[in-house]
Design an enzyme around this catalytic site. Sequence first.
Site, PDB file in Angstrom:
ATOM      1  N   GLU A  13      -5.488  -2.679  12.628  1.00  0.00           N
ATOM      2  CA  GLU A  13      -5.162  -3.532  11.486  1.00  0.00           C
ATOM      3  C   GLU A  13      -6.119  -4.720  11.409  1.00  0.00           C
ATOM      4  O   GLU A  13      -6.537  -5.116  10.324  1.00  0.00           O
ATOM      5  CB  GLU A  13      -3.702  -4.012  11.548  1.00  0.00           C
ATOM      6  CG  GLU A  13      -2.659  -2.913  11.681  1.00  0.00           C
ATOM      7  CD  GLU A  13      -2.810  -1.759  10.700  1.00  0.00           C
ATOM      8  OE1 GLU A  13      -3.294  -1.967   9.577  1.00  0.00           O
ATOM      9  OE2 GLU A  13      -2.445  -0.622  11.075  1.00  0.00           O
TER      10      GLU A  13
ATOM     11  N   GLU B 264       0.851  -1.181   0.000  1.00  0.00           N
ATOM     12  CA  GLU B 264       0.000   0.000   0.000  1.00  0.00           C
ATOM     13  C   GLU B 264       0.893   1.239   0.000  1.00  0.00           C
ATOM     14  O   GLU B 264       1.864   1.263   0.745  1.00  0.00           O
ATOM     15  CB  GLU B 264      -0.912   0.037   1.231  1.00  0.00           C
ATOM     16  CG  GLU B 264      -1.919   1.176   1.127  1.00  0.00           C
ATOM     17  CD  GLU B 264      -2.872   1.242   2.329  1.00  0.00           C
ATOM     18  OE1 GLU B 264      -2.709   0.473   3.285  1.00  0.00           O
ATOM     19  OE2 GLU B 264      -3.760   2.084   2.279  1.00  0.00           O
TER      20      GLU B 264
ATOM     21  N   GLU C 145      -2.307  -3.774   7.010  1.00  0.00           N
ATOM     22  CA  GLU C 145      -3.370  -4.774   7.169  1.00  0.00           C
ATOM     23  C   GLU C 145      -3.406  -5.843   6.089  1.00  0.00           C
ATOM     24  O   GLU C 145      -4.487  -6.386   5.796  1.00  0.00           O
ATOM     25  CB  GLU C 145      -4.720  -4.050   7.206  1.00  0.00           C
ATOM     26  CG  GLU C 145      -5.185  -3.422   5.868  1.00  0.00           C
ATOM     27  CD  GLU C 145      -4.808  -1.963   5.668  1.00  0.00           C
ATOM     28  OE1 GLU C 145      -3.834  -1.506   6.300  1.00  0.00           O
ATOM     29  OE2 GLU C 145      -5.479  -1.276   4.866  1.00  0.00           O
TER      30      GLU C 145
HETATM   31  N1  TRP Z   1      -2.998   0.990   5.697  1.00  0.00           N
HETATM   32  C1  TRP Z   1      -2.043   1.250   6.746  1.00  0.00           C
HETATM   33  C2  TRP Z   1      -2.869   1.553   7.972  1.00  0.00           C
HETATM   34  O1  TRP Z   1      -3.340   2.585   8.207  1.00  0.00           O
HETATM   35  C3  TRP Z   1      -1.154   2.417   6.435  1.00  0.00           C
HETATM   36  C4  TRP Z   1       0.173   2.112   5.860  1.00  0.00           C
HETATM   37  C5  TRP Z   1       1.069   1.222   6.312  1.00  0.00           C
HETATM   38  C6  TRP Z   1       0.819   2.754   4.778  1.00  0.00           C
HETATM   39  N2  TRP Z   1       2.211   1.306   5.583  1.00  0.00           N
HETATM   40  C7  TRP Z   1       2.071   2.221   4.640  1.00  0.00           C
HETATM   41  C8  TRP Z   1       0.433   3.754   3.921  1.00  0.00           C
HETATM   42  C9  TRP Z   1       2.966   2.647   3.672  1.00  0.00           C
HETATM   43  C10 TRP Z   1       1.315   4.200   2.945  1.00  0.00           C
HETATM   44  C11 TRP Z   1       2.571   3.659   2.831  1.00  0.00           C
HETATM   45  O2  TRP Z   1      -3.197   0.718   8.722  1.00  0.00           O
HETATM   46 ZN    ZN Z   2      -5.475   1.880   8.541  1.00  0.00          ZN
END
Ligand code: TRP
Ligand code: ZN
Length: 915
Positions: free
Chosen positions: A302, A125, A268
Amino acid sequence: MKEGQALMVRREAYVAPSHFIDTVELTFDLDPVKTRVLNRMRVRRNTDLPAQALRLDGEDLTLARVMVNGQGTSFKMDGNQLVLENLPADGESFELEIFTTCAPLKNTKLMGLYVSNDSFFTQCEAEGFRRITYFLDRPDVMASYTVTLRADKAKYPVLLSNGNLVEQGPLDDGRHFAKWVDPHRKPCYLFALVAGQLVSREQRIMSRAGKEHTLQVYVRPGDLDKTEHAMNSLMHSVAWDEARFGLPLDLERFMIVATSDFNMGAMENKGLNIFNTKYVLASQATATDTDFSNIESVVGHEYFHNWTGNRITCRDWFQLSLKEGLTVFRDQEFSQDLCAEASARAVKRIEDVRVLRTAQFPEDAGPMAHPVRPDSYIEISNFYTVTIYEKGAEVVRMMQTLVGRDGFAKGMALYFERHDGQAVTCDDFAQAIADANPTSDLALLLPQFKRWYSQAGTPRVHAQGTYDAGARTYTLTLSQRCPPTPGQPVKEPFVIPVGFGLLAANGDDLLLELAGESHTTAGAHATRARSAGTRMLVMTQQSETRVFINIDAEPVPSLLRGFSAPVVLEFDYTDAQLLHLLRHDSDPFNRWEAGQRLAVNSALVAIKSVAASADNTWASVLNDAYIGAMREVLRHPTLDAAFKELVLTLPSETYLAEQLDVVDPQRIHAVREGMRQQLATALTADWEAIYAANQDTGAYTPDAVSSGRRALSGMALSQLCLAARVSPSAGSGRTDEWPGKTLQRFKDASNMTDRFNALAALVSSGHPLAANALAKFHAMFKDEALVIDKWFALQAGATDRGGNILPAVRQLMKHNDFSLRNPNRARSVISTYCQGNPAAFHRPDAAGYVFWSERVMELDAINPQVAARLARALDRWSKLAEPYRSAAREAITRVASKADLSKDTHEVVTRALAD
Ligand code: TRP
Ligand code: ZN
């Protein structure tokens, strides 16, 4: 900037994908220097759209082979995209096979596949999967994944990916393999793999429906004794989501893996969450109460994504708050529901609001301001913000407020009924909550309510109240306005739920009865007609007036109870009214808020006063009434320690800065320090009593009550060390009684909270004993990376030495334990100094800004995400007083003009300069 890189992505320009990818078979030959990735996909044209080329995203990949249905095929490259034009034209699916290699060891961005401590991890992500293979790297392309990992067995005994392990075994040359099948379709940003020398804590649980699941927490050997709390938090999370929302775990196996090199908090990935060690590892010896509670929140967060994010995902990245705002709301509710006492729930709410107001409000007022659902971005990583997360959570919370707790649960059920397995929008979510509650204010006001998604900026609600003794009425007028933000000069009125109550002279809540509201109306409104306590006034107009009747004497209004909306509330309270609320308000949030307002008012008077106090020590900013009220709080027989600590904590320098049009960080710091010193001196006897009364002797547990007691006794120590600085018994010098006791406490402490609080008390009072204690602390914990982070941060955030911390910060960067490549370590020194120590950072000689610009540029070449976050330290430059303002702009300009800047940092600094 490389040419063509700064392309803006627009929400309005969304088009469905040209192709769908139904299945993905990935085979990895893991090697730190050169990993080979074979990607075999089943692809199908989207027949809703005219036939077009398939454009696959890729980044930092070496392409070896492309085959369609087993045959070599022609392709071309367009920038970072692999373009396939001669594909089977009918609607039939075809097999596309792509063979690439990548270099995990060279991956310092920590996006895609990288190596940390000799193990492999992934972070996909938002757009990291394209650094692993060519793909349609967008969340609305969902596929079924089968993953085979092959690696050296001795070096990488554990091989993990999403879903279920279906096969494993030996290969030639000391290698082995593992094959994983994920039973759930997912967008590629939820893909993950982990390979390395890891050990796990395992727990088998039974769901309500009688299904068995295995929970695992994987860490490096030696860290297993620090995984109990994370596992407990995970078990609580599973039980809570089932109990509160009826959402069960949909996997046989759920894994958490910790890594010390991670850009954010945690991720997650379906069935294989990857965490920053900071949010997994805890023991009483190495982690503070705050660490324990953060772990609980992040593990919950998460885990809750498994439904809100994974089962239902985002159509495009503009919908990010669909999963993040909702999931933050869920983790906040989870932590509150785990609190045994109502007062602890209130403490959690106050803490959450404090984050919103000190981090999100400034963002909403600065150059990076954006709506909860943004309209455009250059780099999506820059939009993982407090606005998307925390303000997004407040928007969801307002929905719950408008439909009630049960109505919200019904809305969630409808959301899953309609959209399970889909990639959807924020509109779809709001529609489901409203449709499940057709007679609610949310349903009636939905289009207007959704302005919370489209309009940036923090609304200001101005309230005015008049009591008419003759008519026995209290007239409340509320009006709202929202300041302009970049690209949004004019705003339409918001729907704002305002929690409201009236306090009588004895402190009791008055019965609230609105003029014109019948006592006999049938239905829901009848019970509302005469209700004591809190009433939710739902504002929709620019200005509205309500008249409350049968009020016998002038009341004190309690507005925005529970912080019912993410707004700034303006009401011209007298000190006497605030003291009344602080003493009596039945709403704990507003009780705390009254104390904060009193402190803010006094601070602002001093900050704005023309003449600085002669010696710049600001010895009497706080008046006797305030100090008396604080004494009363400290001596209160029934208030929780945690709540007392929150009330006695003065508003932060950042929060005070936001209340001013022109910011002199030195002046704010001096005034606030003066206030702290004044509380320390005036309340010395009370702090001593508090310290004595809040010692726990039993076994350590990080529960709300005992951590509240530790927080308050830690505050007492810090105040007593401050008081020692100007103790009258030692003339103008200091006495060493309390610093001595604090050092003893530091040595004797049986947990990290007490030990660290004692150390921080010595450091922040600038006592000579601090140096000795710091050295001892380092020696004790030299092998505990997360503790060493604290050791660095404490020094970079120190405000003693007349604020001349910069030389020490430069020195810290030369320490053997320092590394710019490890995000936690880099942040512990650099971000703490630039973003957590305003008086030391904003130097009249601009050396702090020079340091900042050097570090941003240096980090940008290593890790653009970490650099871009640091770049935001000067977001609020245009509010600074001279000479800071010009010097800050100059530093930002220097960064912006650097060649080859990442688009992450480029976007942040160019937006800042446009302010
Ligand atoms: N989806 C993750 C959260 O909020 C966020 C996240 C984790 C993320 N690592 C990242 C977003 C790297 C951008 C880049 O739980
Ligand atoms: Zn999140």
